[in-house]
Design a protein around this motif. Sequence first.
Motif, mmCIF file in Angstrom:
data_model
loop_
_atom_site.group_PDB
_atom_site.id
_atom_site.type_symbol
_atom_site.label_atom_id
_atom_site.label_comp_id
_atom_site.label_asym_id
_atom_site.label_seq_id
_atom_site.Cartn_x
_atom_site.Cartn_y
_atom_site.Cartn_z
ATOM 1 N N GLU A 186 0.628 -1.096 0.010
ATOM 2 C CA GLU A 186 -0.286 -0.153 0.236
ATOM 3 C C GLU A 186 1.365 1.612 0.038
ATOM 4 N N THR A 187 2.068 0.746 -0.129
ATOM 5 C CA THR A 187 3.269 2.278 -0.201
ATOM 6 C C THR A 187 4.259 1.675 -1.034
ATOM 7 N N LEU A 188 5.710 2.702 -1.153
ATOM 8 C CA LEU A 188 6.196 2.608 -2.070
ATOM 9 C C LEU A 188 7.164 4.118 -1.214
ATOM 10 N N ASP A 189 8.583 3.110 -1.245
ATOM 11 C CA ASP A 189 9.479 4.563 -1.146
ATOM 12 C C ASP A 189 11.004 3.754 -2.252
ATOM 13 N N VAL A 190 11.069 4.985 -2.600
ATOM 14 C CA VAL A 190 11.625 5.224 -4.366
ATOM 15 C C VAL A 190 13.128 6.190 -3.685
ATOM 16 N N PHE A 191 13.965 5.418 -3.965
ATOM 17 C CA PHE A 191 15.157 5.398 -3.377
ATOM 18 C C PHE A 191 15.869 5.821 -4.308
ATOM 19 N N LEU A 192 16.327 7.365 -5.049
ATOM 20 C CA LEU A 192 17.633 7.791 -6.038
ATOM 21 C C LEU A 192 18.685 8.074 -6.000
ATOM 22 N N SER A 193 19.191 6.645 -6.271
ATOM 23 C CA SER A 193 20.843 7.608 -6.242
ATOM 24 C C SER A 193 21.255 8.546 -6.043
ATOM 25 N N SER A 222 21.480 -10.750 1.345
ATOM 26 C CA SER A 222 21.742 -9.292 1.191
ATOM 27 C C SER A 222 21.190 -8.843 -0.343
ATOM 28 N N LEU A 223 22.364 -7.703 -0.501
ATOM 29 C CA LEU A 223 22.593 -6.968 -2.263
ATOM 30 C C LEU A 223 23.030 -5.921 -2.113
ATOM 31 N N ALA A 224 23.646 -4.933 -2.972
ATOM 32 C CA ALA A 224 23.924 -4.245 -3.472
ATOM 33 C C ALA A 224 24.038 -3.889 -4.913
ATOM 34 N N TYR A 225 23.854 -2.524 -5.104
ATOM 35 C CA TYR A 225 23.164 -1.546 -5.988
ATOM 36 C C TYR A 225 24.075 -0.449 -5.949
ATOM 37 N N VAL A 226 25.025 -0.277 -7.306
ATOM 38 C CA VAL A 226 25.813 0.616 -7.208
ATOM 39 C C VAL A 226 25.496 0.973 -9.057
ATOM 40 N N THR A 227 25.292 2.055 -8.948
ATOM 41 C CA THR A 227 25.511 2.674 -10.827
ATOM 42 C C THR A 227 25.700 3.950 -10.855
ATOM 43 N N ASP A 228 26.226 4.112 -12.025
ATOM 44 C CA ASP A 228 26.496 5.652 -11.911
ATOM 45 C C ASP A 228 28.215 5.878 -11.721
ATOM 46 N N THR A 229 29.383 5.575 -11.768
ATOM 47 C CA THR A 229 30.271 5.460 -10.598
ATOM 48 C C THR A 229 32.027 4.750 -11.759
ATOM 49 N N THR A 230 32.883 5.536 -11.738
ATOM 50 C CA THR A 230 33.793 4.567 -12.113
ATOM 51 C C THR A 230 34.413 2.969 -11.850
ATOM 52 N N ALA A 231 34.875 1.993 -12.142
ATOM 53 C CA ALA A 231 35.137 0.497 -11.198
ATOM 54 C C ALA A 231 36.134 0.439 -10.797
ATOM 55 N N HIS A 232 36.521 0.488 -10.447
ATOM 56 C CA HIS A 232 37.900 -0.160 -9.619
ATOM 57 C C HIS A 232 38.239 -1.032 -8.916
ATOM 58 N N VAL A 233 39.326 -1.462 -8.385
ATOM 59 C CA VAL A 233 39.583 -2.013 -7.347
ATOM 60 C C VAL A 233 39.423 -1.276 -6.190
ATOM 61 N N ASP A 234 40.152 -0.720 -6.578
ATOM 62 C CA ASP A 234 40.989 0.244 -5.331
ATOM 63 C C ASP A 234 39.489 0.936 -4.531
ATOM 64 N N ALA A 235 38.644 1.025 -5.641
ATOM 65 C CA ALA A 235 37.655 2.101 -5.196
ATOM 66 C C ALA A 235 36.972 2.106 -3.159
ATOM 67 N N ASP A 261 25.223 -10.753 -1.710
ATOM 68 C CA ASP A 261 24.993 -12.329 -1.803
ATOM 69 C C ASP A 261 24.539 -11.899 -3.336
ATOM 70 N N LEU A 262 24.000 -10.674 -3.883
ATOM 71 C CA LEU A 262 23.725 -10.225 -5.086
ATOM 72 C C LEU A 262 24.494 -8.825 -5.246
ATOM 73 N N LEU A 263 24.902 -8.431 -6.368
ATOM 74 C CA LEU A 263 25.808 -6.569 -6.470
ATOM 75 C C LEU A 263 25.549 -6.740 -8.401
ATOM 76 N N ILE A 264 23.836 -6.040 -8.161
ATOM 77 C CA ILE A 264 23.785 -5.119 -9.642
ATOM 78 C C ILE A 264 24.910 -3.854 -9.937
ATOM 79 N N HIS A 265 25.249 -4.456 -10.567
ATOM 80 C CA HIS A 265 26.652 -2.982 -10.488
ATOM 81 C C HIS A 265 26.130 -2.482 -12.242
#
Length: 247
Positions: A47-54, A147-160, A170-174
Motif C-alpha cells: 500500500e506504500t512505495l519507497d523510492v530511493f534515488l542514487s 544481501s544485495l548491493a546496487y552500484v550505478t553511475d560510477t567508475t569501477a576500480h578495485v581500489d575504489a 549475495d547479489l551485486l547489481i552493477h
Amino acid sequence: MKLLLLGTTGYHANDRRQTACLMLPESGLVLDAGTGFYRVAKHVQTETLDVFLSHVHLDHCQGLTYLWDVRAEAPQLGRVTAYAEPDKLTAIRQHLLAELMFPAMPPLELQTLPAEFTLRDGGRLTHFPLRHPGGSVGFRIDWPDRSLAYVTDTTAHVDAEYVEKIHGVDLLIHESYFIDDCPEQAELTGHSCLGDVVAVAAKAKVGRLVLVHVNPLIDDDASIDLTAARRVFPKTELGVDGMAIDF
C-alpha cells in the motif's frame, strides 16, 4: 525474495530497454526512477512505495513524473515517498518539477535520504558515496539470510572506496555502460567498463553479478561477450528489462 529489473540502460531509452529502475515488490521498494518506472504499476504488492534515488540525472529520476499513471493503474497505492540527498531534492523541486517543466505536482512526498532505513520486511538499507559528476550513492540491503548491493553511475576500480561497502553481498547489481574499449570516456563521464566491474566483483567476493545501465547504443546483446569477464568472475550475467532475479 524477488528483484525485478524494470529499466537496464542508461542515458536514454532504446527499443529494448528503459532507463534505470529496480523493484523489490514484496518490500515496497524501488531503486531509481528512470523511464522504466512506469512498469512499477503492474508489480505493486504493497500500500506504500519507497523510492530511493542514487542521484537525479534524468535517466534516474524522470519517472517520478509518471506517478499519476502509476497510481491510476495501481489504485491500492497510498503513500509514495522518494528519498535523495538534500541537494538532489532541491534540483528535483526547482527543475524536474518546475511549473514550466511539469505543471502538476505528482502525488509524491520528497524526503531527505536517511542514513539507515528499515524495510517493511525487516531489511536494513544503507548507502555509501560513489564518485560521479554531481555525486551519486550506492545502496546495500541486508536481511538476516541474504544481501544485495546496487552500484550505478560510477567508475569501477578495485581500489575504489565503495568496494569494501559491498563486500560479501549475495547479489551485486552493477552498472557496466562500456565494454572495454572506452576507458577514457568512462573516466570522463563517471561510468564503468566491463573488465573493471568484474574485477570489483571478484575482489568484493560477491555471490553473483548482474550488469545493468548498459550503453543504449548497443543494439544486440550478443555483442557484449562475457567470456573474458567470466574468467575473472564466473557468475556474471547481463541484466535485461523484465528480468526477475530470485536470491
